[in-house]
Design an enzyme around this catalytic site. Structure first.
Site, short mmCIF file in Angstrom:
data_model
loop_
_atom_site.label_atom_id
_atom_site.label_comp_id
_atom_site.label_asym_id
_atom_site.label_seq_id
_atom_site.Cartn_x
_atom_site.Cartn_y
_atom_site.Cartn_z
N VAL A 195 115.96 -9.97 1.26
CA VAL A 195 116.57 -9.74 2.58
C VAL A 195 117.70 -8.72 2.37
CG1 VAL A 195 117.62 -10.74 4.63
CG2 VAL A 195 116.12 -12.16 3.21
N GLU A 196 117.60 -7.58 3.04
CA GLU A 196 118.67 -6.58 2.96
C GLU A 196 119.76 -6.98 3.95
OE1 GLU A 196 117.06 -2.30 2.14
OE2 GLU A 196 115.59 -3.31 3.40
N VAL A 197 120.96 -7.28 3.42
CA VAL A 197 122.10 -7.69 4.24
C VAL A 197 122.99 -6.46 4.40
CG1 VAL A 197 124.15 -9.15 4.32
CG2 VAL A 197 121.96 -10.10 3.50
#
Ligand SMILES: NC(=O)c1ccc[n+]([C@@H]2O[C@H](COP(=O)([O-])OP(=O)(O)OC[C@H]3O[C@@H](n4cnc5c(N)ncnc54)[C@H](O)[C@@H]3O)[C@@H](O)[C@H]2O)c1
Length: 281
Positions: A127-129
């Site tokens: 998951v790219e935060v």
């Protein structure tokens, strides 16, 4: 609120990505409320359907937004989310390319940020935060803790750029793949086999940089760059045609005779087997 068994998550937009997130959240014992106006909505076991976005987010601790990839849509929706969700709720967007600063101008964006998954998020860990200009550090920390509690692998990206990191890498490869098929160098199936039989396996275990460092043998990345790197620099990569119709037909000829659910189930099975094999070694 610390993520945990008692958290309530609202899933706003239940298409390909929203339904997969809903499945993951429910599998981790969270209370999940979905809002989506589509007439054919069917939700995974243990997931509730809310009559509206406002009802879905009313008592949410986390909101995962997965509506259409459209700036005006996200602007209107996030204004509603900021208004309707409890003050402590974290507001996460699955947006593939639009940074959150673009859809939080004029509203309080301190708890809004990108939580961009790869399809399907119930299987693929990344998951790219990506915080926006207004996002608080506390919101970033909470997003990381939330996704970790779901067995995901969050990576925080400190500078907003359209498409973030994963999709930019994917776009670079996809562009050359389209060019090679258009030029008649290879068929869509054979190009897919080149990737799944080489780069895909390599990149499931080492990224491009560690892979290249190892490719240089004991001399490492430096040896590879000076030795093979020079011949690669001479490659003139192609630009695919602006009209993709022939390419679309070639891909449909290759895969269009199988159903979506059969292909998706086979994909999930194989990806989980790779993940299991990597974890066991
Ligand atoms: N498909 C992918 O591979 C992928 C991967 C990562 C992120 N994303 C991102 O996730 C988001 C969703 O993509 P998708 O592929 O699931 O799209 P999709 O078209 O499958 O789903 C979008 C859903 O939003 C719903 N919707 C429309 N208006 C709404 C509203 N007012 N309130 C609630 N729901 C509404 C639609 O009915 C639809 O079910 C996009 O921002 C996309 O960029 C997609």
């Amino acid at each position: 609120m610390t993520p945990g068994k008692n958290a309530t998550v609202a899933v706003v937009g239940a298409g390909v990505i929203g339904l997969s997130w809903a499945r993951l959240f429910a599998e981790h014992g969270l209370t999940v409320r979905v809002a989506d106006p589509r007439a054919d909505l069917v939700v995974p076991d243990g997931v509730e359907v809310a009559p509206s976005v406002a009802e879905a987010v009313r008592d949410a601790d986390f909101v995962q937004e997965n509506g259409p990839e459209d700036l005006e849509f996200k602007k209107t929706l996030f204004a509603e989310l900021v208004r309707e969700a409890p003050a402590h709720a974290l507001l996460l967007s699955s947006s593939s390319a639009i940074p959150s600063t673009a859809f939080t101008r004029g509203i309080d964006g301190s708890r809004v940020l990108i939580g961009h998954p790869f399809n399907p998020p119930h299987v693929i860990p990344l998951v790219e935060v990506v915080p926006g200009e207004q996002t608080s550090e506390e919101s970033v920390d909470r997003a990381v803790a939330f996704y970790r509690s779901l067995g995901r692998t969050p990576v925080v990206e400190r500078k907003e750029i359209p498409g973030f990191v994963g999709n930019r890498l994917q776009a670079a490869l996809s562009r050359e793949a389209a060019y090679l098929v258009e030029q008649g160098v290879v068929t869509p199936q054979d190009l897919d086999t080149v990737v799944t039989s080489s780069l895909g396996i390599r990149w499931a275990t080492v990224g491009p940089f560690l892979g290249a460092h190892l490719g240089g043998g004991p001399g490492g990345y430096r040896h590879l760059a000076e030795h093979i790197g020079k011949s690669m620099q001479g490659l003139r990569l192609g630009t695919p045609s602006p009209d993709p119709e022939r390419l679309i037909r070639a891909v449909e000829d290759a895969y269009g005779s199988s159903t979506y659910s059969a292909l998706a189930e086979a994909r999930d099975r194989k990806q989980l087997a790779v993940l299991t094999a990597v974890e066991e070694n």
